[in-house]
Write a protein that holds these residues in place. Structure first.
Motif, PDB file in Angstrom:
ATOM      1  N   TYR A   1     -11.799   0.902  16.171  1.00 19.92           N
ATOM      2  CA  TYR A   1     -10.888   0.015  15.224  1.00 19.92           C
ATOM      3  C   TYR A   1     -10.186  -1.323  15.808  1.00 19.92           C
ATOM      4  CZ  TYR A   1      -6.782  -0.837  12.560  1.00 19.92           C
ATOM      5  OH  TYR A   1      -5.915  -1.403  11.623  1.00 19.92           O
ATOM      6  N   TRP A   2      -9.634  -0.896  16.900  1.00 21.35           N
ATOM      7  CA  TRP A   2      -9.112  -2.303  17.387  1.00 21.35           C
ATOM      8  C   TRP A   2      -9.975  -3.471  17.924  1.00 21.35           C
ATOM      9  CZ3 TRP A   2      -4.382  -2.989  15.678  1.00 21.35           C
ATOM     10  CH2 TRP A   2      -3.569  -1.868  15.965  1.00 21.35           C
ATOM     11  N   GLN A   3     -11.197  -2.831  18.348  1.00 18.35           N
ATOM     12  CA  GLN A   3     -12.169  -3.607  18.837  1.00 18.35           C
ATOM     13  C   GLN A   3     -12.844  -4.454  17.572  1.00 18.35           C
ATOM     14  OE1 GLN A   3     -13.364  -4.505  22.158  1.00 18.35           O
ATOM     15  NE2 GLN A   3     -14.371  -5.949  21.098  1.00 18.35           N
ATOM     16  N   ALA A   4     -13.106  -3.891  16.531  1.00 14.74           N
ATOM     17  CA  ALA A   4     -13.625  -4.418  15.387  1.00 14.74           C
ATOM     18  C   ALA A   4     -12.836  -5.320  14.898  1.00 14.74           C
ATOM     19  CB  ALA A   4     -13.711  -3.258  14.284  1.00 14.74           C
ATOM     20  N   GLY A   5     -11.406  -5.377  15.034  1.00 20.71           N
ATOM     21  CA  GLY A   5     -10.391  -6.286  14.691  1.00 20.71           C
ATOM     22  C   GLY A   5     -10.780  -7.687  15.222  1.00 20.71           C
ATOM     23  N   THR A   6     -11.272  -7.610  16.465  1.00 16.59           N
ATOM     24  CA  THR A   6     -11.490  -8.846  17.150  1.00 16.59           C
ATOM     25  C   THR A   6     -12.668  -9.564  16.719  1.00 16.59           C
ATOM     26  OG1 THR A   6     -12.941  -7.767  19.269  1.00 16.59           O
ATOM     27  CG2 THR A   6     -10.372  -7.823  19.227  1.00 16.59           C
ATOM     28  N   GLU A   7     -13.588  -8.714  15.999  1.00 17.47           N
ATOM     29  CA  GLU A   7     -14.779  -9.305  15.441  1.00 17.47           C
ATOM     30  C   GLU A   7     -14.575  -9.667  14.157  1.00 17.47           C
ATOM     31  OE1 GLU A   7     -17.180  -6.130  16.232  1.00 17.47           O
ATOM     32  OE2 GLU A   7     -16.790  -6.296  18.454  1.00 17.47           O
ATOM     33  N   GLY A   8     -13.391  -9.666  13.369  1.00 15.91           N
ATOM     34  CA  GLY A   8     -13.256  -9.813  12.090  1.00 15.91           C
ATOM     35  C   GLY A   8     -13.505  -8.763  11.057  1.00 15.91           C
ATOM     36  N   ARG A   9     -13.550  -7.516  11.510  1.00 19.69           N
ATOM     37  CA  ARG A   9     -13.987  -6.394  10.712  1.00 19.69           C
ATOM     38  C   ARG A   9     -12.632  -5.577  10.523  1.00 19.69           C
ATOM     39  NH1 ARG A   9     -17.886  -3.410  12.378  1.00 19.69           N
ATOM     40  NH2 ARG A   9     -17.354  -3.810  14.805  1.00 19.69           N
ATOM     41  N   LEU A  10     -12.560  -4.947   9.529  1.00 17.98           N
ATOM     42  CA  LEU A  10     -11.577  -3.864   9.250  1.00 17.98           C
ATOM     43  C   LEU A  10     -12.211  -2.386   8.921  1.00 17.98           C
ATOM     44  CD1 LEU A  10      -8.539  -3.419   8.873  1.00 17.98           C
ATOM     45  CD2 LEU A  10      -8.725  -3.528   6.425  1.00 17.98           C
ATOM     46  N   LEU A  11     -11.802  -1.574   9.886  1.00 20.23           N
ATOM     47  CA  LEU A  11     -12.478  -0.152   9.762  1.00 20.23           C
ATOM     48  C   LEU A  11     -11.408   0.875   9.374  1.00 20.23           C
ATOM     49  CD1 LEU A  11     -14.483   0.097  13.071  1.00 20.23           C
ATOM     50  CD2 LEU A  11     -15.250  -0.707  11.022  1.00 20.23           C
ATOM     51  N   ILE A  12     -11.762   1.839   8.349  1.00 17.12           N
ATOM     52  CA  ILE A  12     -11.063   2.844   7.945  1.00 17.12           C
ATOM     53  C   ILE A  12     -12.173   4.289   8.485  1.00 17.12           C
ATOM     54  CG2 ILE A  12      -9.667   1.991   6.643  1.00 17.12           C
ATOM     55  CD1 ILE A  12     -11.036   3.303   4.342  1.00 17.12           C
ATOM     56  N   GLN A  13     -11.507   5.368   8.222  1.00 19.30           N
ATOM     57  CA  GLN A  13     -12.456   6.661   8.520  1.00 19.30           C
ATOM     58  C   GLN A  13     -12.824   7.332   6.991  1.00 19.30           C
ATOM     59  OE1 GLN A  13      -9.916   8.728  11.066  1.00 19.30           O
ATOM     60  NE2 GLN A  13     -11.071   8.327  12.821  1.00 19.30           N
ATOM     61  N   ALA A  14     -13.949   7.538   7.347  1.00 18.48           N
ATOM     62  CA  ALA A  14     -14.333   8.355   5.791  1.00 18.48           C
ATOM     63  C   ALA A  14     -15.013   9.635   6.404  1.00 18.48           C
ATOM     64  CB  ALA A  14     -15.627   7.601   5.150  1.00 18.48           C
ATOM     65  N   CYS A  15     -14.746  10.733   5.760  1.00 17.51           N
ATOM     66  CA  CYS A  15     -15.387  11.883   6.137  1.00 17.51           C
ATOM     67  C   CYS A  15     -16.985  12.239   5.785  1.00 17.51           C
ATOM     68  CB  CYS A  15     -14.570  13.394   5.516  1.00 17.51           C
ATOM     69  SG  CYS A  15     -14.956  14.830   6.408  1.00 17.51           S
ATOM     70  N   PRO A  16     -17.802  12.591   6.318  1.00 20.80           N
ATOM     71  CA  PRO A  16     -19.264  12.660   5.968  1.00 20.80           C
ATOM     72  C   PRO A  16     -19.242  14.138   5.198  1.00 20.80           C
ATOM     73  CG  PRO A  16     -19.258  12.800   8.374  1.00 20.80           C
ATOM     74  CD  PRO A  16     -17.866  12.581   7.881  1.00 20.80           C
ATOM     75  N   HIS A  17     -18.180  15.268   5.505  1.00 22.55           N
ATOM     76  CA  HIS A  17     -18.270  16.220   4.809  1.00 22.55           C
ATOM     77  C   HIS A  17     -17.901  16.420   3.594  1.00 22.55           C
ATOM     78  CE1 HIS A  17     -19.498  17.489   9.081  1.00 22.55           C
ATOM     79  NE2 HIS A  17     -18.613  16.848   9.317  1.00 22.55           N
ATOM     80  N   CYS A  18     -16.617  15.864   3.291  1.00 16.33           N
ATOM     81  CA  CYS A  18     -15.884  15.950   2.357  1.00 16.33           C
ATOM     82  C   CYS A  18     -15.411  14.644   1.297  1.00 16.33           C
ATOM     83  CB  CYS A  18     -14.401  16.872   2.261  1.00 16.33           C
ATOM     84  SG  CYS A  18     -13.130  15.969   3.100  1.00 16.33           S
ATOM     85  N   GLY A  19     -15.827  13.668   2.009  1.00 17.39           N
ATOM     86  CA  GLY A  19     -15.617  12.283   1.448  1.00 17.39           C
ATOM     87  C   GLY A  19     -14.309  11.542   1.500  1.00 17.39           C
ATOM     88  N   HIS A  20     -13.420  12.433   1.891  1.00 20.60           N
ATOM     89  CA  HIS A  20     -11.884  11.675   2.306  1.00 20.60           C
ATOM     90  C   HIS A  20     -11.929  10.599   3.112  1.00 20.60           C
ATOM     91  CE1 HIS A  20      -7.670  12.000   2.762  1.00 20.60           C
ATOM     92  NE2 HIS A  20      -7.951  11.844   3.783  1.00 20.60           N
TER      93      HIS A  20
END
Lengths: 144, 390
Positions: A25-44
């Motif tokens: 998450y923090w590394q992606a920020g240095t590359e200009g990308r915003l990450l959140i999490q999504a659950c492959p099982h329930c979609g949350h």
């Protein structure tokens, strides 16, 4: 990819701590990308990064966001003791409702604090606090 | 054996400014005064409950204080939900007393917040420059929010959704100040108007300086036992009719809905336990860290429909002589807020239910509701207390 700024002066605000769960998450920020999490099982979808899905306890995966959202609520901080922030008073602290759903805290920059309103469309940009920590910030979406 | 849980003693340490006491000494003084009030010997205590961490360098967590006070307990609880801890403690202790885990327990709190730490709590910032922060707070700390700002974000959203105004919020502070003027110990006792509040300096929009609580020193203690034992004690017993607690989040950025609180879950549980409704309540002790805290508690606990709190408050219903007088000791807003205020809600409610509140006495006060808010409207603890045996 969004703007990433590397400040010329040393980062004197509190500095996040990359660990096994949030390093991407923090590394992606240095590359200009915003990450959140999504659950492959329930979609949350969730923020902040956790080792489990808060809905079904499964293992979440990363989801790259568009970097767009709206101001859900905010305050204009006018008194703050810590020097790094005091020098920037007044400034906006907001909860941003991401287009993908979750809420995330951030500053709304590049505008008059008095002009910020709930519902304001914003887009993400990043400031590098360290080599491995890109901190997401928000600015109003420019009028077309 | 009637094991209905009751409060039989209360004690306040010196407040609001007490440079002659450190935090632990506040615990001690409050303990001594609560024992005297209850008319019992310290050796009678077989339960200890407390929460520390509110006063700089001092160590006053539950196990440390149980040792320092040398309480030979067989029941201990150190639940920490922020300022609402003490309402959670009442819930736990009521169950423990009913179950026979202990017979007579003391809950203590003490803080030298003002004298040792100054007023940095609200807007001071907790980290040193460039310091690493770990855990969930790292997703907030880089943005410089203040404690006031966390509550301000609730107020802003409530105003946006329901049209609530700064003037309506100010009515809360004005009503509580009127009670503070009756309390010779209160921190702030000068007359105050709505205009004074809304024209005071903005700290974090939309919250003004006078929307914010005082920062003071102080401590408190309560002693709980069974209704059976209370028969031989000097004070009129105050009955725990129902208590409950719930949590929506801890860090403010994890708040689920910025216009309500976990009181929406805890309130109905506490009322059901007591067999009462808001209509049965004679006075309110709300955790008034900020004016908005009271408004959200009032709505989420079901005293008014959601979104209607602002106009209701502006009609004066929470003031002296109103339907639900609020914070008759002058509250955190005007009297005392030493770090965590939850225990003072219980102590003032007991004073009212005993009929010992002097000029501030709510006429025929039979039922009082205490609602603590811990963290950033995170953990809401509710304790409904009564003058009559349930």
């Amino acid at each position: 990819m969004s703007d990433v700024t590397t400040p010329t002066e040393e980062w004197t605000k509190p500095l996040p701590t990359p660990d096994d769960v949030n390093r991407d998450y923090w590394q992606a920020g240095t590359e200009g990308r915003l990450l959140i999490q999504a659950c492959p099982h329930c979609g949350h979808r969730q923020f902040y990064p956790r080792a489990l899905c808060t809905s079904c306890a499964g293992e979440p995966e990363w989801l790259e966001c568009t970097g767009r959202g709206t101001v859900h609520t905010f305050t204009i901080v006018r008194q703050m003791g810590m020097r790094a922030f005091r020098n920037e008073l007044p400034y906006v602290v907001a909860m941003i409702e991401l287009d993908e759903g979750p809420l995330i805290m951030g500053n709304v920059t590049d505008c008059d604090p008095e002009s910020v309103r709930i519902g304001l469309p914003v887009e993400v940009h990043f400031i590098n606090a360290a080599d491995d920590v890109g901190v997401p910030m928000w600015r109003p979406v420019p009028a077309r | 054996m009637d094991r209905t849980p009751v409060i039989v003693g209360t004690g306040l340490s010196d407040y609001p400014v007490a440079p002659h006491l450190d935090g632990v000494q506040h615990h001690v003084q409050a303990t001594q005064r609560a024992l005297a009030d209850a008319g019992i010997d310290k050796s009678t205590l077989d339960g200890y409950v407390g929460v520390g961490g509110s006063g700089g360098m001092m160590i006053d967590d539950a196990v440390t204080m149980a040792e320092y006070l040398r309480i030979d307990h067989r029941y201990i609880d150190g639940t920490m939900t922020g300022g609402s801890s003490f309402e959670f403690h009442v819930q736990h202790l009521a169950a423990a007393i009913r179950e026979g885990l202990c017979d007579t327990a003391i809950v203590t709190y003490g803080s030298d917040q003002l004298s040792r730490m100054g007023r940095q709590l609200g807007t001071g910032g907790f980290q040193r420059p460039g310091q690493r922060v770990a855990g969930p707070i790292q997703y907030e700390a880089p943005y410089g929010n203040s404690l006031v700002g966390a509550y301000a974000m609730h107020a802003a959203r409530h105003m946006h959704e329901f049209g609530t105004t700064s003037e309506q919020l100010a009515e809360i502070a004005v009503g509580v100040r009127e009670y503070a003027m009756l309390n010779p110990h209160a921190m702030y006792r000068d007359p105050m108007t709505v205009d004074d509040v809304v024209s005071s300096r903005m700290i974090a929009d939309p919250l003004h300086k006078l929307d914010c609580c005082a920062i003071t020193d102080g401590g408190g203690a309560i002693i709980m036992t069974t209704a059976e034992r209370a028969r031989d004690l000097p004070q009129p017993p105050v009955y725990v009719l129902g208590a409950a607690g719930a949590q929506t989040h801890w860090n403010v950025s994890q708040q689920v809905d910025f216009t309500t609180s976990a009181g929406a879950k805890a309130g109905p549980v506490a009322f059901a336990r007591a067999g009462l409704t808001p209509d049965d309540v004679d006075m309110l002790m709300f955790y008034d860290s900020f004016t908005i805290t009271c408004l959200i508690l009032l709505e989420s606990l079901g005293f008014v429909p959601r979104g209607e709190g602002g106009p209701f408050i502006a009609e004066g219903h929470l003031k002296r002589g109103g339907r639900w007088p609020l914070n008759t000791d002058g509250g955190g807003l005007s009297s005392s807020h030493p770090g965590m205020r939850g225990i003072f809600l219980l102590i003032e409610a007991a004073r009212q239910l005993r009929g010992q509140a002097g000029e501030a006495q709510v006429p025929d006060c039979q039922v009082a509701l205490c609602a603590g808010s811990g963290g950033w409207l995170s953990c809401i603890g509710v304790a409904i207390l009564g003058a009559e045996h349930p």
